[in-house]
Design a protein around this motif. Structure first.
Motif, PDB file in Angstrom:
ATOM      1  N   LEU A   1       3.812  -8.654   5.395  1.00 55.08           N
ATOM      2  CA  LEU A   1       3.413  -7.328   5.855  1.00 55.08           C
ATOM      3  C   LEU A   1       3.783  -6.296   4.792  1.00 55.08           C
ATOM      4  O   LEU A   1       4.954  -6.168   4.423  1.00 55.08           O
ATOM      5  CB  LEU A   1       4.117  -6.994   7.173  1.00 55.08           C
ATOM      6  N   PHE A   2       2.768  -5.594   4.280  1.00 58.29           N
ATOM      7  CA  PHE A   2       2.995  -4.491   3.356  1.00 58.29           C
ATOM      8  C   PHE A   2       2.986  -3.182   4.151  1.00 58.29           C
ATOM      9  O   PHE A   2       1.994  -2.869   4.816  1.00 58.29           O
ATOM     10  CB  PHE A   2       1.903  -4.443   2.280  1.00 58.29           C
ATOM     11  N   LEU A   3       4.070  -2.429   4.058  1.00 62.04           N
ATOM     12  CA  LEU A   3       4.155  -1.107   4.653  1.00 62.04           C
ATOM     13  C   LEU A   3       4.140  -0.090   3.518  1.00 62.04           C
ATOM     14  O   LEU A   3       4.979  -0.148   2.606  1.00 62.04           O
ATOM     15  CB  LEU A   3       5.433  -0.969   5.484  1.00 62.04           C
ATOM     16  N   VAL A   4       3.176   0.841   3.571  1.00 61.50           N
ATOM     17  CA  VAL A   4       2.857   1.643   2.391  1.00 61.50           C
ATOM     18  C   VAL A   4       2.767   3.121   2.749  1.00 61.50           C
ATOM     19  O   VAL A   4       2.073   3.504   3.703  1.00 61.50           O
ATOM     20  CB  VAL A   4       1.519   1.192   1.777  1.00 61.50           C
ATOM     21  N   GLY A   5       3.440   3.954   1.982  1.00 61.46           N
ATOM     22  CA  GLY A   5       3.255   5.395   2.061  1.00 61.46           C
ATOM     23  C   GLY A   5       2.175   5.832   1.092  1.00 61.46           C
ATOM     24  O   GLY A   5       2.292   5.609  -0.116  1.00 61.46           O
ATOM     25  N   GLU A   6       1.125   6.446   1.602  1.00 55.19           N
ATOM     26  CA  GLU A   6       0.001   6.817   0.744  1.00 55.19           C
ATOM     27  C   GLU A   6       0.330   7.986  -0.178  1.00 55.19           C
ATOM     28  O   GLU A   6      -0.417   8.253  -1.131  1.00 55.19           O
ATOM     29  CB  GLU A   6      -1.236   7.124   1.592  1.00 55.19           C
ATOM     30  N   LYS A   7       1.448   8.669   0.073  1.00 52.53           N
ATOM     31  CA  LYS A   7       1.904   9.726  -0.836  1.00 52.53           C
ATOM     32  C   LYS A   7       3.173   9.309  -1.573  1.00 52.53           C
ATOM     33  O   LYS A   7       3.969  10.146  -1.995  1.00 52.53           O
ATOM     34  CB  LYS A   7       2.121  11.038  -0.083  1.00 52.53           C
TER      35      LYS A   7
ATOM     36  N   SER B   1      -0.953   1.144   5.899  1.00 57.29           N
ATOM     37  CA  SER B   1      -0.636   2.315   5.082  1.00 57.29           C
ATOM     38  C   SER B   1      -0.626   3.564   5.945  1.00 57.29           C
ATOM     39  O   SER B   1      -1.314   3.648   6.964  1.00 57.29           O
ATOM     40  CB  SER B   1      -1.636   2.458   3.933  1.00 57.29           C
ATOM     41  N   PHE B   2       0.148   4.555   5.493  1.00 55.60           N
ATOM     42  CA  PHE B   2       0.398   5.757   6.284  1.00 55.60           C
ATOM     43  C   PHE B   2       0.098   6.999   5.453  1.00 55.60           C
ATOM     44  O   PHE B   2       0.830   7.305   4.499  1.00 55.60           O
ATOM     45  CB  PHE B   2       1.854   5.785   6.749  1.00 55.60           C
ATOM     46  N   PRO B   3      -0.974   7.725   5.781  1.00 57.90           N
ATOM     47  CA  PRO B   3      -1.261   8.981   5.074  1.00 57.90           C
ATOM     48  C   PRO B   3      -0.097   9.961   5.225  1.00 57.90           C
ATOM     49  O   PRO B   3       0.473  10.113   6.303  1.00 57.90           O
ATOM     50  CB  PRO B   3      -2.513   9.502   5.775  1.00 57.90           C
ATOM     51  N   GLY B   4       0.275  10.586   4.139  1.00 59.80           N
ATOM     52  CA  GLY B   4       1.330  11.588   4.179  1.00 59.80           C
ATOM     53  C   GLY B   4       2.735  11.048   4.041  1.00 59.80           C
ATOM     54  O   GLY B   4       3.687  11.821   3.919  1.00 59.80           O
TER      55      GLY B   4
ATOM     56  N   LEU C   1       6.873  15.965   5.457  1.00 63.27           N
ATOM     57  CA  LEU C   1       7.912  15.810   6.472  1.00 63.27           C
ATOM     58  C   LEU C   1       7.438  15.114   7.744  1.00 63.27           C
ATOM     59  O   LEU C   1       7.928  14.037   8.098  1.00 63.27           O
ATOM     60  CB  LEU C   1       8.504  17.186   6.821  1.00 63.27           C
ATOM     61  N   ILE C   2       6.502  15.701   8.467  1.00 61.94           N
ATOM     62  CA  ILE C   2       6.125  15.183   9.786  1.00 61.94           C
ATOM     63  C   ILE C   2       5.446  13.827   9.667  1.00 61.94           C
ATOM     64  O   ILE C   2       5.789  12.871  10.382  1.00 61.94           O
ATOM     65  CB  ILE C   2       5.221  16.185  10.526  1.00 61.94           C
ATOM     66  N   ALA C   3       4.476  13.720   8.744  1.00 57.14           N
ATOM     67  CA  ALA C   3       3.756  12.453   8.577  1.00 57.14           C
ATOM     68  C   ALA C   3       4.699  11.335   8.164  1.00 57.14           C
ATOM     69  O   ALA C   3       4.602  10.201   8.659  1.00 57.14           O
ATOM     70  CB  ALA C   3       2.642  12.617   7.547  1.00 57.14           C
ATOM     71  N   HIS C   4       5.619  11.643   7.280  1.00 55.88           N
ATOM     72  CA  HIS C   4       6.552  10.617   6.805  1.00 55.88           C
ATOM     73  C   HIS C   4       7.471  10.135   7.926  1.00 55.88           C
ATOM     74  O   HIS C   4       7.666   8.927   8.106  1.00 55.88           O
ATOM     75  CB  HIS C   4       7.382  11.180   5.650  1.00 55.88           C
ATOM     76  N   CYS C   5       8.020  11.076   8.684  1.00 57.03           N
ATOM     77  CA  CYS C   5       8.983  10.689   9.713  1.00 57.03           C
ATOM     78  C   CYS C   5       8.318   9.979  10.890  1.00 57.03           C
ATOM     79  O   CYS C   5       8.914   9.081  11.494  1.00 57.03           O
ATOM     80  CB  CYS C   5       9.772  11.910  10.164  1.00 57.03           C
ATOM     81  N   LYS C   6       7.086  10.350  11.203  1.00 57.86           N
ATOM     82  CA  LYS C   6       6.349   9.577  12.205  1.00 57.86           C
ATOM     83  C   LYS C   6       6.080   8.167  11.705  1.00 57.86           C
ATOM     84  O   LYS C   6       6.162   7.188  12.460  1.00 57.86           O
ATOM     85  CB  LYS C   6       5.040  10.287  12.549  1.00 57.86           C
ATOM     86  N   ALA C   7       5.767   8.042  10.423  1.00 59.18           N
ATOM     87  CA  ALA C   7       5.533   6.722   9.833  1.00 59.18           C
ATOM     88  C   ALA C   7       6.791   5.870   9.897  1.00 59.18           C
ATOM     89  O   ALA C   7       6.725   4.655  10.138  1.00 59.18           O
ATOM     90  CB  ALA C   7       5.058   6.870   8.393  1.00 59.18           C
ATOM     91  N   GLN C   8       7.960   6.489   9.684  1.00 60.39           N
ATOM     92  CA  GLN C   8       9.203   5.725   9.751  1.00 60.39           C
ATOM     93  C   GLN C   8       9.398   5.109  11.133  1.00 60.39           C
ATOM     94  O   GLN C   8       9.847   3.956  11.256  1.00 60.39           O
ATOM     95  CB  GLN C   8      10.394   6.622   9.399  1.00 60.39           C
TER      96      GLN C   8
END
Length: 421
Positions: free
Chosen positions: A321-327, A356-359, A390-397
């Motif tokens: 499983l690859f978990l990816v931040g798009e930023k 992958s997670f935008p933001g 901030l918001i996109a990243h922490c929701k992704a976490q």
């Protein structure tokens, strides 16, 4: 009488809390401030402004912050947005066993931009954020060449075993392993450089070291004996993918913002030797904030001369499983993960997944970790840029943490999610 209720007041760092204020003047602007001191005495702080309703209440589960460090309905926003008062610091729990982070919550009337000795909150609470659940055992590992810390859940087990690897800054980082153990995993926080008698810098990644660690974990009577999972971030994700590709002990792998090839250093395993793709340090960027962006220093894996550096993940025993931040502004993680999935499909391996997670940026950590877009690194004269919003990243976490546990539990133990301890 003004009331400030936080529930629960004592909890694991990855658990959400509910915050509710009452007894305030109707339609009153208030400020909620959160702050803590880390183990080195450094201060981290966040703030948000709210408007009370007609009854003088504010409920963070339903009411939107009008300003401060964030806007909108974000019940954990005060925790997500904790920022260092001195620049470029990263909030990281070092001693996970003996003490929690004490998060101080303060409620002020009107708008408060900075806490001063002249301002007095009308209500306060102190919240304990632990990185280990009651009954979790920590065992220092110094067996053969292997150095680390094994965290075991309470009870006889057997528990699914996980090897937990962080990035190339080195040292022993334990907070993710202690939280995994708090949710039912036997987790080995594994050091590989800059700790104890290990090398001070990463020259050659010897997979026999990591194989020895896997065997130590599997020999523990409280660990399921069929295979281990591996979780890695940054350089640790690259090593995790190499372990999956070559080690039969690896049953499931989570790669968080990593690459699909050997980079910078060499990799060896028995008779195998792979020279890494050289870093292109002349492509290092210095941002307007004076931090370094590492993204463009990693070589183009599509070049024919680097073909032998690509990790053969199609040989992996289990799913990846690859978990990816798009930023992500440290690695071009999205490109690397897409290339890895394409290679797997080319060779007929169908159990490689990319989410992958935008933001989202590079440091996708458990939800207890606040957003850290840039921080100082041991090996660089300037801070490193991690990226994200901030918001996109922490929701992704929050999503990544849940998916990581489900993925590991299903693919190691063959069972669905368990209730938390």
């Amino acid at each position: 009488m003004v009331g400030l209720v936080v529930s629960p007041e004592v909890a694991l760092a990855d658990e959400p809390v509910k915050i509710h204020a009452w007894g305030l003047p109707p339609h009153q602007l208030i400020t909620l401030i959160a702050w803590l001191k880390d183990e080195k005495g450094q201060m981290f702080q966040s703030r948000a402004f709210y408007q009370t309703d007609s009854k003088g209440n504010v409920d963070l589960d339903h009411d939107a912050a009008t300003g401060g460090d964030f806007q909108g309905v974000h019940p954990m926003g005060l925790f997500w947005s904790l920022k260092p008062c001195s620049p470029f610091l990263r909030l990281m729990k070092r001693d996970v066993m003996s003490s929690p982070f004490h998060v101080h919550l303060e409620l002020y009337l009107n708008m408060i931009l900075n806490r001063t000795s002249e301002e007095f909150p009308v209500a306060t609470k102190v919240v304990e954020r632990w990185y280990v659940a009651p009954g979790v055992q920590r065992i220092q590992i110094q067996q053969g060449k292997v150095r680390g810390a094994l965290f075991l859940p309470p009870g006889d087990g057997p528990f699914p075993g996980v090897i937990d690897i962080f990035g190339g800054v080195g040292g022993l980082v334990e907070f993710r392993s202690s939280l995994l153990a708090s949710h039912g995993f036997a987790s080995l926080a594994l050091a590989y450089i800059a700790y104890d008698d290990l090398p001070s810098y990463l020259g050659i990644v010897d997979l026999e070291y990591f194989e020895e660690a896997a065997n130590i974990l599997l020999r523990n009577p409280k660990v399921l004996g069929d295979g281990v999972g591996v979780v890695g971030v940054c350089k640790g994700a690259e090593i995790a993918l190499a372990m999956a590709s070559y080690l039969p002990q690896v049953k499931a792998t989570v790669c968080i913002n990593g690459t699909n090839a050997v980079n910078g250093n060499s990799l060896s395993y028995r008779d195998l030797q792979i020279d890494g793709i050289p870093y292109q340090v002349d492509r290092l960027l210095v941002t307007d904030f004076g931090s370094l962006e590492w993204t463009y220093t990693l070589g183009d894996t599509k070049k024919p001369e680097y073909e032998d550096c690509i990790l053969p993940l199609e040989k992996a025993r289990g799913p990846i499983l690859f978990l990816v931040g798009e930023k992500d502004r440290n690695y071009d993680s999205l490109t690397f993960s897409k290339e890895a999935k394409a290679r797997a499909e080319k060779f007929g391996k169908k159990d490689v997944h990319v989410h992958s997670f935008p933001g989202a940026g590079h440091l996708l950590e458990p939800p207890g970790a606040p957003f850290c877009p840039v921080s100082q690194s041991t090996f660089f004269p300037l801070p490193l840029t991690w990226g994200g919003d901030l918001i996109a990243h922490c929701k992704a976490q929050e999503t990544c943490w849940r998916e990581t546990q489900d993925f590991l539990r299903i693919n190691i133990a063959g069972c669905p999610r368990q209730s938390k301890l």
